[in-house]
Design a protein around this motif. Structure first.
Motif, mmCIF file in Angstrom:
data_model
loop_
_atom_site.group_PDB
_atom_site.id
_atom_site.type_symbol
_atom_site.label_atom_id
_atom_site.label_comp_id
_atom_site.label_asym_id
_atom_site.label_seq_id
_atom_site.Cartn_x
_atom_site.Cartn_y
_atom_site.Cartn_z
ATOM 1 N N ALA A 278 0.829 -1.204 0.000
ATOM 2 C CA ALA A 278 0.000 0.000 0.000
ATOM 3 C C ALA A 278 0.866 1.258 0.000
ATOM 4 N N PHE A 279 1.972 1.211 0.718
ATOM 5 C CA PHE A 279 2.927 2.319 0.767
ATOM 6 C C PHE A 279 3.451 2.631 -0.628
ATOM 7 N N ILE A 284 2.795 5.757 -6.095
ATOM 8 C CA ILE A 284 2.428 5.818 -7.507
ATOM 9 C C ILE A 284 1.154 6.636 -7.710
ATOM 10 N N LEU A 285 0.210 6.472 -6.806
ATOM 11 C CA LEU A 285 -1.079 7.159 -6.939
ATOM 12 C C LEU A 285 -0.946 8.660 -6.773
ATOM 13 N N GLY A 309 -2.057 15.713 -4.237
ATOM 14 C CA GLY A 309 -1.335 14.599 -3.648
ATOM 15 C C GLY A 309 -2.223 13.745 -2.788
ATOM 16 N N SER A 310 -1.722 12.567 -2.439
ATOM 17 C CA SER A 310 -2.428 11.666 -1.545
ATOM 18 C C SER A 310 -1.444 11.151 -0.512
ATOM 19 N N PHE A 311 -1.964 10.653 0.600
ATOM 20 C CA PHE A 311 -1.090 10.136 1.647
ATOM 21 C C PHE A 311 -1.830 9.109 2.488
ATOM 22 N N LEU A 312 -1.060 8.207 3.058
ATOM 23 C CA LEU A 312 -1.598 7.243 4.007
ATOM 24 C C LEU A 312 -1.554 7.859 5.391
ATOM 25 N N TYR A 400 12.223 -4.274 2.495
ATOM 26 C CA TYR A 400 10.763 -4.421 2.508
ATOM 27 C C TYR A 400 10.151 -3.752 1.274
ATOM 28 N N VAL A 401 10.650 -2.570 0.940
ATOM 29 C CA VAL A 401 10.129 -1.864 -0.233
ATOM 30 C C VAL A 401 10.481 -2.624 -1.503
ATOM 31 N N GLU A 402 11.715 -3.070 -1.615
ATOM 32 C CA GLU A 402 12.162 -3.769 -2.829
ATOM 33 C C GLU A 402 11.468 -5.107 -3.022
ATOM 34 N N ALA A 403 10.945 -5.673 -1.931
ATOM 35 C CA ALA A 403 10.266 -6.972 -2.025
ATOM 36 C C ALA A 403 8.854 -6.865 -2.595
ATOM 37 N N VAL A 404 8.322 -5.658 -2.708
ATOM 38 C CA VAL A 404 6.968 -5.477 -3.228
ATOM 39 C C VAL A 404 6.955 -5.789 -4.726
ATOM 40 N N THR A 405 6.066 -6.654 -5.131
ATOM 41 C CA THR A 405 5.971 -7.072 -6.531
ATOM 42 C C THR A 405 4.800 -6.397 -7.224
#
Length: 437
Positions: A278-279, A284-285, A309-312, A400-405
C-alpha cells in the motif's frame, strides 16, 4: 508560544535510510521506561524525544482543547521559576525544549549540551513534572489558542480538513480539532489543565528516543530523573474511530475564486501484511509528486490544478487514504471526476512495471538525503517504538520496499482503493457542485 504542527510521524518513520550506518541500543531505565539510543560522542550534545501515547484524543467532550493548551503552558514557568525566569534559565544553558500536542500523542523534545546536561535535565524535569500553570500564563495561552481557532475558521484548507473529519468520525474525538472550539477553550479552568496534564503525561505510555553524547547507563538514569515524578498510569484511550463517510461530495460555501478539496476513504493499518504494498501504491497514486498518477493526469495532462497529492494517514484509531488539491471554481468538478477515474483505473487495472520500478527506485534512494542529525534520529527512534516497529527496521526498510511485486501492488489496489467510497469535501463556490452531488 504554541507551535502549529501537522502530524508527521508517518513521514519521520520512513525518513531514516536503511543504509544509514547507525547502531540502535535498546535501553530500559532502572524505573522500567523503554528507550532506544544511538550513541555518538563526536559532538558534546544530546537530543531526546519523549513520546506519550494518548494525546488530545484523551480530552472529554466538554474540555476539548485542554491537552493542546496544557502542552503550550509547560514552557510558561515551572517550580520556583515564572515564565520569564524559566525561559532565561533554559537559554542560559544553551538548551532547547519544545512541547507539542498531537491527536494521538504529546511529544516533549529536548536538545542539550553535555557540559550542561544535569542542569538542563533539572529544568526539563520541572517543566514536565511541576508546571506552574499560573493564571496569567493560562490567559495568555488561551488567547493564543482562540486566535488559532479564529484563523482556522477563515482558512479554506483547515475548513476542508475539519469538515471531513467531523463527517467521518462524528462524536469520536477524531471528529474534533485538537485545539478545541471557542466555547470549550473559553470555559477551560486551571483544574481542567491540571487534569489534562495528569492524563497525558504518564510513565506507562512513554517511549524515548535519544541520539548523541550519552551512554546507555547515563540515559537510563537521566530518563528516570526527568520523568520519575509523573503519574504511573494513564486513563483509558477512546475506542476505535469508525470511518462513517460514504462516497459523495460535501460543499461548504466560502467566498473565493478557488475551491479547496479534501478527499479520501478508510485506509490500512501499519501492521497489516499488505502495508508496504500500500505504501508503494500510494507513491504511484499521489505520493510521488510530479511522478504520481494524480499529478500527471489532473495537472500535467489537463491543467486542472497546480498541485495534488495523496497520503496514508496512520492515525492510531482509524487509518485513512486521504488527499487534497485546490482548483478554480469552474474546474474543480472536472478535477474530482479525474481523481475518481484514476482511483477506479488503479483499482481495476493496477500499475505498470515501469511505474513500480520508478517508485521503488525513488523510495529506496531518496531517504539518505533526508537524514540530518541527532534530532531527526531521536524523533524517529521514539516514533518507531510508539508504532511497535521492530528495531531491525532500520536495517531492513529498503528490503521491505524492494520486495513489493507488481502482483502485490495490483492485489492491494483492488483491496484498498474504493472509487465509489471516495468522499470529497469542497470549500469554495464550485460551479456545478452542490451538497449531495
Amino acid at each position: 508560544m504554541i507551535k502549529r504542527l501537522i502530524v508527521v510521524a508517518f513521514a519521520a518513520l520512513f525518513a531514516l535510510p536503511a543504509a544509514a550506518n547507525i547502531e540502535i541500543e535498546e535501553v530500559t531505565s532502572p524505573g522500567g521506561i523503554s528507550a532506544w539510543l544511538v550513541e555518538d560522542a563526536s559532538i558534546p550534545f544530546v537530543a531526546l524525544e519523549f513520546w506519550f501515547v494518548g494525546g488530545a484524543a484523551l480530552d472529554a467532550p466538554d474540555t476539548r482543547g485542554a491537552t493542546y493548551m496544557m502542552m503550550g503552558l509547560l514552557e510558561e514557568g515551572a517550580g520556583d521559576l515564572n515564565a520569564q525566569d524559566y525561559a532565561a534559565a533554559v537559554e542560559g544553558l544553551a538548551a532547547s525544549f519544545s512541547f507539542e500536542s498531537y491527536r494521538d500523542a504529546v511529544v516533549v523534545s529536548a536538545r542539550m549540551l553535555t557540559q550542561n546536561r544535569g542542569a538542563a535535565a533539572d529544568l526539563l524535569r520541572a517543566a514536565v513534572s511541576a508546571p506552574r500553570f499560573d493564571q496569567d500564563a493560562i490567559e495568555r495561552v488561551r488567547a493564543q489558542v482562540l486566535a488559532i481557532i479564529q484563523s482556522d475558521a477563515r482558512d479554506p484548507q483547515e475548513i476542508a480538513a475539519s469538515t471531513f473529519n467531523a463527517l467521518a468520525y462524528g462524536d469520536h474525538p477524531y471528529g474534533f480539532a485538537q485545539e478545541g472550539s471557542a466555547e470549550t477553550v473559553a470555559a477551560l479552568t486551571r483544574d481542567h489543565i491540571v487534569a489534562a496534564h495528569g492524563a497525558a503525561l504518564t510513565r506507562d505510555r512513554v517511549v524515548v528516543g535519544a541520539a548523541g553524547d550519552i551512554s546507555a547507563e547515563e540515559l537510563g538514569m537521566l530518563i528516570d530523573h526527568i520523568l520519575g515524578d509523573l503519574p504511573a498510569a494513564a486513563p483509558p484511550r477512546p475506542g476505535l474511530a469508525e470511518f462513517a463517510l460514504e462516497g459523495g461530495v460535501t460543499v461548504v460555501d466560502f467566498p473565493s475564486p478557488q475551491s479547496v478539496a479534501f478527499f479520501g476513504h478508510a485506509g490500512i493499518e501499519r501492521d497489516d501484511p499488505d502495508f508496504f504494498a500500500a505504501f508503494v501504491l500510494n507513491q504511484i497514486l499521489g505520493g510521488g509528486g510530479f511522478r504520481s498518477r494524480l499529478m500527471t493526469e489532473v495537472r500535467e495532462e489537463r491543467g486542472l490544478t497546480y498541485g495534488i497529492g495523496s497520503f496514508l494517514s496512520l492515525a492510531d484509531l482509524s487509518p485513512g487514504l486521504l488527499g487534497q488539491f485546490s482548483s478554480s471554481n469552474d474546474l474543480v468538478g472536472q478535477a474530482i471526476e479525474v481523481v475518481k477515474e484514476q482511483w477506479a483505473d488503479l483499482a481495476t487495472n493496477g500499475v505498470s512495471q515501469e511505474e513500480l520500478d520508478t517508485a521503488i527506485r525513488y523510495m529506496t534512494g531518496e531517504y539518505p538525503l533526508r537524514f540530518d542529525g541527532n534530532g531527526t534520529i531521536a524523533g524517529i527512534l521514539a516514533a518507531m517504538q510508539s508504532d511497535d516497529i521492530p528495531v531491525d527496521y532500520v536495517t531492513n526498510r529498503n528490503a521491505y520496499v524492494e520486495a513489493v511485486t507488481l502482483a502485490d501492488v495490483r492485489r492491494v489496489a483492488g483491496r484498498l482503493l474504493d472509487p465509489e467510497g471516495l468522499h470529497f469535501v469542497v470549500v469554495g463556490q464550485p460551479e456545478g457542485l452542490s451538497p449531495g452531488n
